[in-house]
Design an enzyme around this catalytic site. Structure first.
Site, PDB file in Angstrom:
ATOM      1  N   SER A  37       1.449  -0.659 -26.313  1.00 44.40           N
ATOM      2  CA  SER A  37       0.222   0.129 -26.171  1.00 44.40           C
ATOM      3  C   SER A  37      -0.268   0.749 -27.478  1.00 44.40           C
ATOM      4  O   SER A  37      -1.394   1.212 -27.546  1.00 44.40           O
ATOM      5  CB  SER A  37       0.450   1.252 -25.156  1.00 44.40           C
ATOM      6  OG  SER A  37       1.565   2.035 -25.545  1.00 44.40           O
ATOM      7  N   ASP A  79      -2.684  11.527 -25.296  1.00 43.32           N
ATOM      8  CA  ASP A  79      -2.398  11.659 -23.859  1.00 43.32           C
ATOM      9  C   ASP A  79      -0.933  11.996 -23.567  1.00 43.32           C
ATOM     10  O   ASP A  79      -0.475  11.794 -22.459  1.00 43.32           O
ATOM     11  CB  ASP A  79      -2.797  10.372 -23.124  1.00 43.32           C
ATOM     12  CG  ASP A  79      -2.018   9.152 -23.619  1.00 43.32           C
ATOM     13  OD1 ASP A  79      -1.140   9.311 -24.486  1.00 43.32           O
ATOM     14  OD2 ASP A  79      -2.289   8.037 -23.124  1.00 43.32           O
ATOM     15  N   HIS A  90       0.514   8.552 -26.494  1.00 44.05           N
ATOM     16  CA  HIS A  90      -0.222   7.858 -27.555  1.00 44.05           C
ATOM     17  C   HIS A  90      -0.949   8.848 -28.451  1.00 44.05           C
ATOM     18  O   HIS A  90      -1.204   9.978 -28.049  1.00 44.05           O
ATOM     19  CB  HIS A  90      -1.216   6.887 -26.916  1.00 44.05           C
ATOM     20  CG  HIS A  90      -0.555   5.971 -25.928  1.00 44.05           C
ATOM     21  ND1 HIS A  90      -0.656   6.157 -24.561  1.00 44.05           N
ATOM     22  CD2 HIS A  90       0.264   4.911 -26.119  1.00 44.05           C
ATOM     23  CE1 HIS A  90       0.057   5.221 -23.942  1.00 44.05           C
ATOM     24  NE2 HIS A  90       0.637   4.458 -24.861  1.00 44.05           N
TER      25      HIS A  90
END
Ligand SMILES: *[C@@H]1O[C@H](CO)[C@@H](O)[C@H](O)[C@H]1NC(C)=O
Ligand SMILES: *[C@@H]1O[C@H](CO)[C@@H](O)[C@H](O)[C@H]1NC(C)=O
Length: 379
Positions: A45, A349, A352
């Site tokens: 991610s 978040d 990340h």
């Protein structure tokens, strides 16, 4: 250039044809910063630009809607951030388009400038490894590094055909192998595995990363960047899940969890050592280590220098708690909300980072400050 110097250039060009040729050549080199003509990326991610979303692994993933994407694209793209990622800033620096996600390229994307194989949630190790540990059900995706490598091999014949052709193409291609491996640890840490236990996984994870790097070199790739892990002990998720009443668990220099940052460094040191061995095995390849840890830990030591005016340890988007990370109300879920100044935050978040952080990390790599040997300058 001033008018004066360009008119004298014109005179020189008239007088000396050879000089004018040199001027022209030099001018072309300087005005064309494109050192690489394509970029290929593998990872999770931290660099996924849409594969996870396109894979449909989860029915309504929160990364598929705002506030993800709010700071730059103004809509969700599948990037796990408020905007661009390190790989986007690298593409920009080399004058290349953003990498299309592999799972989108059938839909008419042009991919000669590169493709992104990264998938959010991906691990360096295959799902089988997690199955044996009974952690398989936690995996967001089965598209591990070896699957991503398989996608590349499948695509290769549409990029180049003969060996000569491929050598020419790969000479001008940059391959980013990661960041990958962070999730191999995250999944286990988040269900309570001890640091001591996970230290035993590190050589296995590092081996998976170096095997993929070798496999790419065997395919003819010669320019590779292999990033290490971020300072996970500073992430809002780790800070929340592993809160400790013991002050000694926190690093007085940055407020982060010492043991988890040491773990990240432990992984990075093993990775660096493994890459050194690869360099000896493949002296013709440029194997660059990207120090994500070093590039990011600066944010916690001198936050204001980077424009991080909010608490560096508090996520911008979340559902409350001391670090604005709430596992029952993660960013994008009911009960969460995003701050109105993401660029003042390191963390987006909980897991990340913000676009602002990724921009600084990318700059750190491109400048050579956090890439060893340094990444070829775009200029
Ligand atoms: C920092 O972030 C928190 C949570 O988003 C917010 O409540 C606070 O007002 C912010 N402070 C500054 C100085 O921006
Ligand atoms: C976390 O989220 C849940 C669900 O929205 C909420 O009930 C709880 O109060 C939140 N916790 C904190 C510390 O804000």
């Amino acid at each position: 250039m001033s008018g004066n110097s360009s008119s004298s250039t014109a005179i020189i060009m008239k007088l000396f044809p050879l000089l004018s040729f040199l001027f022209f050549t030099l001018g072309t080199v300087l005005s064309n910063p494109q050192r690489y003509e394509s970029i290929f990326n593998f990872g999770d991610s931290l660099s996924d630009t849409g594969n996870f979303l396109l894979s449909g692994a989860v029915a309504f993933p929160v990364i598929g809607k705002l506030p993800y994407g709010v700071s730059f694209f103004q809509h969700a793209t599948g990037r796990c951030s408020d905007g661009r990622l390190v790989v986007d800033f690298i593409a920009e620096a080399y004058g290349l388009p953003y990498l299309p996600p592999y799972l989108a390229i059938d839909n008419g994307h042009d991919f000669k400038h590169g493709v992104n194989f990264a998938v959010a949630g991906a691990t360096a190790l295959d799902p089988q490894f997690f199955k044996e540990l009974k952690l398989e059900s936690l995996l967001w995706t089965k598209d591990s590094l070896s699957i991503q490598l398989g996608w590349f091999k499948k695509l290769k014949s549409s990029l180049c055909t003969t060996k000569q052709d491929c050598d020419n193409y790969f000479k001008k291609s940059l391959f980013l192998v990661g960041e990958i491996g962070g999730n191999d640890y995250n999944y286990a840490f988040f269900v309570g595995a001890s640091i001591k236990k996970l230290r035993a996984f590190v050589p296995v994870v590092v081996d998976a990363i170096t095997k993929a790097t070798s496999a790419l070199i065997e395919e003819g790739v010669v320019e590779l960047v292999v990033p290490g892990n971020l300072p996970i002990g500073c992430s809002a998720a780790y800070m929340t899940l592993f809160q400790s009443p013991n002050k000694a668990d926190y690093d007085p220099k940055n407020g982060c969890l010492k043991a988890f940052n040491s773990f990240a460094k432990y992984h990075n040191n093993q990775l660096k050592r493994a890459l050194e061995m690869l360099r000896q095995k493949y002296p013709h390849a440029r194997i660059i280590y990207a120090d994500y840890y070093g590039a990011a830990i600066r944010f916690f030591h001198a936050p204001r220098h980077y424009g991080f005016f909010n608490s560096t340890l508090t996520a911008c988007c979340g559902g409350g708690g001391p670090y604005n990370f709430n596992n029952s109300a993660r960013c994008g879920h009911i009960g969460s909300k995003a701050c109105n100044n993401p660029s003042a935050h390191v963390n987006w978040d909980g897991i990340h980072l913000t676009e602002a952080s990724y921009r600084h990390i990318a700059k750190g790599l491109i400048s050579g400050l956090f890439s060893t040997p340094p990444l070829s300058s775009p200029l």
